[in-house]
Design a protein around this motif. Structure first.
Motif, PDB file in Angstrom:
ATOM      1  N   LEU A   1      -4.297  -2.567  -8.344  1.00  0.00           N
ATOM      2  CA  LEU A   1      -3.182  -2.879  -8.516  1.00  0.00           C
ATOM      3  C   LEU A   1      -2.481  -4.492  -9.701  1.00  0.00           C
ATOM      4  N   HIS A   2      -2.262  -4.324 -10.920  1.00  0.00           N
ATOM      5  CA  HIS A   2      -2.298  -5.494 -11.861  1.00  0.00           C
ATOM      6  C   HIS A   2      -1.569  -6.769 -11.429  1.00  0.00           C
ATOM      7  N   CYS A   3      -1.799  -7.603 -10.610  1.00  0.00           N
ATOM      8  CA  CYS A   3      -1.153  -8.574 -10.731  1.00  0.00           C
ATOM      9  C   CYS A   3       0.317  -8.752 -10.606  1.00  0.00           C
ATOM     10  N   LEU A   4       1.125  -7.544  -9.543  1.00  0.00           N
ATOM     11  CA  LEU A   4       2.397  -6.919  -9.541  1.00  0.00           C
ATOM     12  C   LEU A   4       2.573  -7.906  -7.993  1.00  0.00           C
ATOM     13  N   PRO A   5       4.339  -8.299  -8.248  1.00  0.00           N
ATOM     14  CA  PRO A   5       4.778  -9.752  -7.431  1.00  0.00           C
ATOM     15  C   PRO A   5       4.641  -8.865  -5.467  1.00  0.00           C
ATOM     16  N   LEU A   6       4.964 -10.380  -4.347  1.00  0.00           N
ATOM     17  CA  LEU A   6       4.714  -9.510  -3.565  1.00  0.00           C
ATOM     18  C   LEU A   6       5.862  -8.818  -2.819  1.00  0.00           C
ATOM     19  N   SER A   7       6.699  -8.549  -4.129  1.00  0.00           N
ATOM     20  CA  SER A   7       7.654  -7.647  -3.182  1.00  0.00           C
ATOM     21  C   SER A   7       7.425  -5.675  -3.903  1.00  0.00           C
ATOM     22  N   VAL A   8       6.659  -5.484  -4.579  1.00  0.00           N
ATOM     23  CA  VAL A   8       6.571  -4.656  -4.555  1.00  0.00           C
ATOM     24  C   VAL A   8       4.765  -4.042  -3.774  1.00  0.00           C
ATOM     25  N   MET A   9       4.336  -4.871  -3.481  1.00  0.00           N
ATOM     26  CA  MET A   9       3.167  -5.135  -2.572  1.00  0.00           C
ATOM     27  C   MET A   9       3.560  -4.519  -1.110  1.00  0.00           C
ATOM     28  N   ARG A  10       4.702  -4.845  -0.700  1.00  0.00           N
ATOM     29  CA  ARG A  10       6.077  -5.024   0.367  1.00  0.00           C
ATOM     30  C   ARG A  10       6.019  -3.176   0.750  1.00  0.00           C
ATOM     31  N   GLY A  11       5.873  -2.508  -0.602  1.00  0.00           N
ATOM     32  CA  GLY A  11       6.366  -1.136  -0.910  1.00  0.00           C
ATOM     33  C   GLY A  11       5.878  -0.063  -0.365  1.00  0.00           C
ATOM     34  N   GLU A  12       5.604   1.128  -1.068  1.00  0.00           N
ATOM     35  CA  GLU A  12       4.848   2.230  -1.053  1.00  0.00           C
ATOM     36  C   GLU A  12       3.817   2.449  -1.738  1.00  0.00           C
ATOM     37  N   VAL A  13       3.582   1.285  -2.269  1.00  0.00           N
ATOM     38  CA  VAL A  13       2.319   1.507  -3.454  1.00  0.00           C
ATOM     39  C   VAL A  13       0.677   1.732  -2.598  1.00  0.00           C
ATOM     40  N   TRP A  14       0.222   1.591  -1.090  1.00  0.00           N
ATOM     41  CA  TRP A  14      -0.870   1.503  -0.662  1.00  0.00           C
ATOM     42  C   TRP A  14      -0.987   2.745  -0.306  1.00  0.00           C
ATOM     43  N   ASP A  15       0.244   3.405   0.798  1.00  0.00           N
ATOM     44  CA  ASP A  15       0.309   5.096   1.041  1.00  0.00           C
ATOM     45  C   ASP A  15       0.400   5.909  -0.353  1.00  0.00           C
ATOM     46  N   ASN A  16       0.516   5.200  -1.576  1.00  0.00           N
ATOM     47  CA  ASN A  16       0.473   6.046  -2.551  1.00  0.00           C
ATOM     48  C   ASN A  16      -1.303   6.158  -3.060  1.00  0.00           C
ATOM     49  N   PHE A  17      -1.475   4.832  -3.228  1.00  0.00           N
ATOM     50  CA  PHE A  17      -3.097   4.750  -2.860  1.00  0.00           C
ATOM     51  C   PHE A  17      -3.823   5.727  -2.249  1.00  0.00           C
ATOM     52  N   GLU A  18      -3.160   5.961  -0.928  1.00  0.00           N
ATOM     53  CA  GLU A  18      -4.384   6.896   0.247  1.00  0.00           C
ATOM     54  C   GLU A  18      -3.737   8.265  -0.167  1.00  0.00           C
ATOM     55  N   ARG A  19      -2.617   8.289  -1.169  1.00  0.00           N
ATOM     56  CA  ARG A  19      -2.620   9.881  -1.367  1.00  0.00           C
ATOM     57  C   ARG A  19      -3.054   9.929  -2.877  1.00  0.00           C
ATOM     58  N   LEU A  20      -3.624   8.826  -3.289  1.00  0.00           N
ATOM     59  CA  LEU A  20      -4.485   9.552  -4.551  1.00  0.00           C
ATOM     60  C   LEU A  20      -5.880   9.370  -4.213  1.00  0.00           C
ATOM     61  N   LYS A  21      -5.998   8.905  -3.093  1.00  0.00           N
ATOM     62  CA  LYS A  21      -7.601   9.092  -2.550  1.00  0.00           C
ATOM     63  C   LYS A  21      -7.822  10.204  -1.777  1.00  0.00           C
ATOM     64  N   SER A  22      -6.948  10.428  -1.362  1.00  0.00           N
ATOM     65  CA  SER A  22      -6.960  11.688  -0.233  1.00  0.00           C
ATOM     66  C   SER A  22      -6.928  12.981  -1.405  1.00  0.00           C
ATOM     67  N   ALA A  23      -6.687  13.168  -2.381  1.00  0.00           N
ATOM     68  CA  ALA A  23      -6.198  13.947  -3.338  1.00  0.00           C
ATOM     69  C   ALA A  23      -7.459  13.628  -4.569  1.00  0.00           C
ATOM     70  N   GLY A  24      -8.524  12.608  -4.311  1.00  0.00           N
ATOM     71  CA  GLY A  24      -9.972  12.861  -4.824  1.00  0.00           C
ATOM     72  C   GLY A  24      -9.522  12.410  -6.748  1.00  0.00           C
ATOM     73  N   LEU A  25      -8.192  11.244  -6.524  1.00  0.00           N
ATOM     74  CA  LEU A  25      -8.291  11.045  -8.178  1.00  0.00           C
ATOM     75  C   LEU A  25      -8.873   9.674  -7.718  1.00  0.00           C
ATOM     76  N   ILE A  26      -9.067   8.859  -6.872  1.00  0.00           N
ATOM     77  CA  ILE A  26      -9.033   7.388  -7.350  1.00  0.00           C
ATOM     78  C   ILE A  26     -10.479   7.256  -5.718  1.00  0.00           C
ATOM     79  N   LYS A  27     -10.813   6.705  -5.556  1.00  0.00           N
ATOM     80  CA  LYS A  27     -12.542   6.768  -4.612  1.00  0.00           C
ATOM     81  C   LYS A  27     -12.272   5.371  -4.092  1.00  0.00           C
ATOM     82  N   ASN A  28     -12.221   4.216  -4.678  1.00  0.00           N
ATOM     83  CA  ASN A  28     -11.425   2.873  -3.935  1.00  0.00           C
ATOM     84  C   ASN A  28     -10.201   2.614  -3.700  1.00  0.00           C
ATOM     85  N   TYR A  29      -9.612   1.209  -3.713  1.00  0.00           N
ATOM     86  CA  TYR A  29      -8.289   0.635  -4.058  1.00  0.00           C
ATOM     87  C   TYR A  29      -8.542  -0.827  -3.702  1.00  0.00           C
ATOM     88  N   GLY A  30      -7.490  -1.572  -4.793  1.00  0.00           N
ATOM     89  CA  GLY A  30      -7.944  -3.233  -4.618  1.00  0.00           C
ATOM     90  C   GLY A  30      -6.381  -3.725  -5.605  1.00  0.00           C
TER      91      GLY A  30
END
Length: 332
Positions: free
Chosen positions: A126-155
């Motif tokens: 995530l590219h310097c996003l505010p805490l209000s965004v990081m408290r949302g669904e972005v991490w679940d979406n990263f997990e979905r992207l990882k399960s779909a094989g589009l990404i290997k890791n996220y931070g």
């Protein structure tokens, strides 16, 4: 045994990714744009090739660096060196059409993968996003992207210790990209112990304080109008702590001279500043930028230097506490 003829830089573990990467990486913002003059394609590719030949295996970019130009250049480089192993970290979240929904994040990841010429992204931050965004669904979406094989890791690339600690305590991110240099030492006490305890990879960005810690600037230096060191010198366009690491330019010129006197004038200040960062084992890799092969070679030289002495570290710590910390702009 090394049979490739290439230099091998010391490797460090990149947190829970399971990857070992060069302790000095390549920050690819400058070859994308917003640093004054446009870097010609051949020069940019030569810088990437030179860094790789010097042992660099970690490259950091973002979808907004030159509106994808940085990723595309790295993609061309990767195609040239298809028989070699590199680790490429990119970022999402700063483009004008970004939204933290799965559909947008999937589209963004696919676009980055296409430019880089890979099936799955090694690391998306995530590219310097505010805490209000990081408290949302972005991490679940990263997990979905990882399960779909589009990404290997996220931070996440973050601006403050508060944001970094939130990520460690509330998400499954495996890396944190943070501003860390002689001018920004707060992380040593407030973040690094927690990151090490949780095996979080630390990527140190802005290691030379946007060039201040090269020691090459004088008070009257003029930056081009399209260089972020001009239009964002005081945080006018984005985070106040990013350009010059949040230190006012004129004060930073003087402070860089004081830092150079402490580490010793016989060694280039840039090399000593990078060596200072490498002396902290919590750091997985440091990502100085390079616009040309000469800068790429200069960056890796710090890896061959011996650690700075405890006395030098103590004096630089005192300089930070007494003269630098009180003038840093922005929340960090």
């Amino acid at each position: 045994m090394n049979t490739t003829g290439k230099t091998i830089l010391p490797l460090r573990e990149l947190g829970k990714t399971g990857a070992s990467v060069s302790e000095i990486g390549f920050g690819a913002w400058a070859i994308g744009g917003s640093w004054g003059e446009t870097v010609e394609e051949n020069t940019a590719l030569d810088a990437l090739r030179t860094a790789a030949d010097a042992g660099t295996t970690f490259f950091d970019t973002a979808d907004v660096y030159g509106d994808g130009r940085s990723e595309s250049l790295i993609g061309e480089f990767l195609r040239e060196r298809s028989g070699e192993s590199f680790f490429v970290a990119t970022k999402m979240g700063r483009s004008g059409d970004f939204a933290p929904t799965y559909e947008v994040m999937e589209r963004t990841a696919l676009a980055s993968a296409k430019r880089l010429g890979v099936e799955a992204l090694d690391l998306v931050q995530l590219h310097c996003l505010p805490l209000s965004v990081m408290r949302g669904e972005v991490w679940d979406n990263f997990e979905r992207l990882k399960s779909a094989g589009l990404i290997k890791n996220y931070g996440a690339s973050v601006e403050s210790v508060e944001e970094a600690l939130f990520c460690i305590e509330n998400t499954s991110c495996v890396t944190l990209q943070v501003i860390f240099n002689i001018f920004r030492q707060k992380l040593v006490d407030e973040l690094f112990p927690t990151a090490q305890k949780n095996n979080i990879g630390i990527i140190a960005r802005v290691p030379l304080a946007s060039g201040l810690l090269t020691g090459k600037f004088g008070h009257n230096h003029h930056f081009d109008s399209n260089d972020h060191r001009n239009f964002n010198a005081n945080g006018e366009s984005f985070n106040a702590g990013e350009t010059f690491a949040g230190v006012p330019f004129e004060s930073g010129v003087d402070l860089a001279q004081k830092a150079h006197a402490i580490v010793g004038d016989s060694t280039p200040l840039a090399a000593s500043a990078l060596r200072w960062i490498l002396d902290f084992p919590a750091v997985s890799t440091v990502i100085p930028g390079a616009k040309n092969p000469k800068q790429a070679i200069q960056n890796v030289q710090a890896s061959a230097m011996p650690p700075l002495s405890p006395e030098v570290h103590e004096k630089l710590r005192d300089l930070y506490q007494t003269e630098i910390a009180p003038i840093i702009r922005g929340v960090y």
